[in-house]
Design a protein around this motif. Structure first.
Motif, PDB file in Angstrom:
ATOM      1  N   ASN A  14       0.834  -1.197   0.000  1.00  0.00           N
ATOM      2  CA  ASN A  14       0.000   0.000   0.000  1.00  0.00           C
ATOM      3  C   ASN A  14       0.873   1.252   0.000  1.00  0.00           C
ATOM      4  OD1 ASN A  14      -1.964   1.870   0.217  1.00  0.00           O
ATOM      5  ND2 ASN A  14      -2.839   1.104   2.107  1.00  0.00           N
ATOM      6  N   ASN A  15       0.804   1.995  -1.089  1.00  0.00           N
ATOM      7  CA  ASN A  15       1.533   3.245  -1.227  1.00  0.00           C
ATOM      8  C   ASN A  15       0.556   4.411  -1.302  1.00  0.00           C
ATOM      9  OD1 ASN A  15       3.633   5.062  -1.780  1.00  0.00           O
ATOM     10  ND2 ASN A  15       3.431   4.775  -3.960  1.00  0.00           N
ATOM     11  N   GLY A  21      -6.513   9.196   5.750  1.00  0.00           N
ATOM     12  CA  GLY A  21      -5.341  10.045   5.946  1.00  0.00           C
ATOM     13  C   GLY A  21      -4.104   9.299   6.377  1.00  0.00           C
ATOM     14  N   HIS A  22      -4.220   7.989   6.649  1.00  0.00           N
ATOM     15  CA  HIS A  22      -3.041   7.208   7.053  1.00  0.00           C
ATOM     16  C   HIS A  22      -2.186   6.910   5.840  1.00  0.00           C
ATOM     17  CE1 HIS A  22      -0.532   4.503   9.331  1.00  0.00           C
ATOM     18  NE2 HIS A  22      -0.649   3.624   8.348  1.00  0.00           N
ATOM     19  N   SER A  23      -0.890   7.100   5.973  1.00  0.00           N
ATOM     20  CA  SER A  23       0.041   6.740   4.901  1.00  0.00           C
ATOM     21  C   SER A  23       1.186   5.934   5.497  1.00  0.00           C
ATOM     22  CB  SER A  23       0.574   7.990   4.199  1.00  0.00           C
ATOM     23  OG  SER A  23       1.297   8.789   5.106  1.00  0.00           O
ATOM     24  N   TYR A  24       1.829   5.166   4.658  1.00  0.00           N
ATOM     25  CA  TYR A  24       2.937   4.318   5.083  1.00  0.00           C
ATOM     26  C   TYR A  24       4.245   4.968   4.702  1.00  0.00           C
ATOM     27  CZ  TYR A  24      -0.660   0.887   5.832  1.00  0.00           C
ATOM     28  OH  TYR A  24      -1.774   0.245   6.285  1.00  0.00           O
ATOM     29  N   THR A  55      -7.869   8.715  -3.369  1.00  0.00           N
ATOM     30  CA  THR A  55      -6.569   8.372  -2.802  1.00  0.00           C
ATOM     31  C   THR A  55      -5.463   9.079  -3.565  1.00  0.00           C
ATOM     32  OG1 THR A  55      -6.354   6.463  -4.246  1.00  0.00           O
ATOM     33  CG2 THR A  55      -7.355   6.080  -2.092  1.00  0.00           C
ATOM     34  N   MET A  56      -4.342   9.221  -2.937  1.00  0.00           N
ATOM     35  CA  MET A  56      -3.152   9.796  -3.568  1.00  0.00           C
ATOM     36  C   MET A  56      -1.954   8.940  -3.176  1.00  0.00           C
ATOM     37  SD  MET A  56      -4.096  12.496  -5.258  1.00  0.00           S
ATOM     38  CE  MET A  56      -2.658  13.502  -5.506  1.00  0.00           C
ATOM     39  N   ALA A  57      -1.051   8.724  -4.104  1.00  0.00           N
ATOM     40  CA  ALA A  57       0.153   7.958  -3.803  1.00  0.00           C
ATOM     41  C   ALA A  57       1.026   8.757  -2.839  1.00  0.00           C
ATOM     42  CB  ALA A  57       0.918   7.635  -5.080  1.00  0.00           C
ATOM     43  N   SER A  58       1.569   8.064  -1.836  1.00  0.00           N
ATOM     44  CA  SER A  58       2.438   8.718  -0.867  1.00  0.00           C
ATOM     45  C   SER A  58       3.814   8.985  -1.456  1.00  0.00           C
ATOM     46  CB  SER A  58       2.589   7.833   0.372  1.00  0.00           C
ATOM     47  OG  SER A  58       1.344   7.627   0.971  1.00  0.00           O
ATOM     48  N   PHE A  59       4.295   8.039  -2.257  1.00  0.00           N
ATOM     49  CA  PHE A  59       5.597   8.147  -2.897  1.00  0.00           C
ATOM     50  C   PHE A  59       5.455   7.746  -4.359  1.00  0.00           C
ATOM     51  CE2 PHE A  59       6.501   7.265   1.535  1.00  0.00           C
ATOM     52  CZ  PHE A  59       7.515   8.160   1.825  1.00  0.00           C
ATOM     53  N   ASP A  60       6.378   8.187  -5.187  1.00  0.00           N
ATOM     54  CA  ASP A  60       6.427   7.745  -6.573  1.00  0.00           C
ATOM     55  C   ASP A  60       6.712   6.244  -6.589  1.00  0.00           C
ATOM     56  OD1 ASP A  60       6.776   8.068  -9.509  1.00  0.00           O
ATOM     57  OD2 ASP A  60       8.840   7.532  -8.999  1.00  0.00           O
ATOM     58  N   SER A  61       5.894   5.470  -7.297  1.00  0.00           N
ATOM     59  CA  SER A  61       6.028   4.010  -7.249  1.00  0.00           C
ATOM     60  C   SER A  61       7.374   3.527  -7.776  1.00  0.00           C
ATOM     61  CB  SER A  61       4.878   3.345  -8.010  1.00  0.00           C
ATOM     62  OG  SER A  61       4.913   3.693  -9.371  1.00  0.00           O
TER      63      SER A  61
END
Length: 87
Positions: A14-15, A21-24, A55-61
């Motif tokens: 999960n990215n 609002g939880h992100s890893y 949703t929005m990606a937390s980091f570039d995959s």
């Protein structure tokens, strides 16, 4: 047998920052991929949703996959396959 004919069992990492609002963190994602490799999974998928609706990606995959590649076993060891995954 071609790559397309091979059945793989993998882990989806999960990215995404969801509606909660939880992100890893990057360290958590890398650790999850290394654990998946040690457990014998064939592949790891990292989500990418740069323009998601909820949703929005937390980091570039691709950056996450590069970090994962740096911690997983080099050939001829048990090399896990890495894949980006769209929304």
């Amino acid at each position: 047998m071609s790559f397309a004919d091979t059945r793989m069992i993998g882990v989806s990492i999960n990215n995404l920052t969801g509606i909660t609002g939880h992100s890893y963190g990057l360290d958590e994602m890398v650790r999850a991929a290394c654990e998946a490799e040690s457990l014998g999974f064939d592949g790891v998928w990292v989500h990418d949703a740069p323009f998601g609706r909820r949703t929005m990606a937390s980091f570039d995959s691709v950056s996450v996959l590069a970090a994962i590649a740096g911690c997983t076993s080099p050939p001829p060891g048990p090399r896990i396959r890495l894949f980006p995954r769209g929304p």
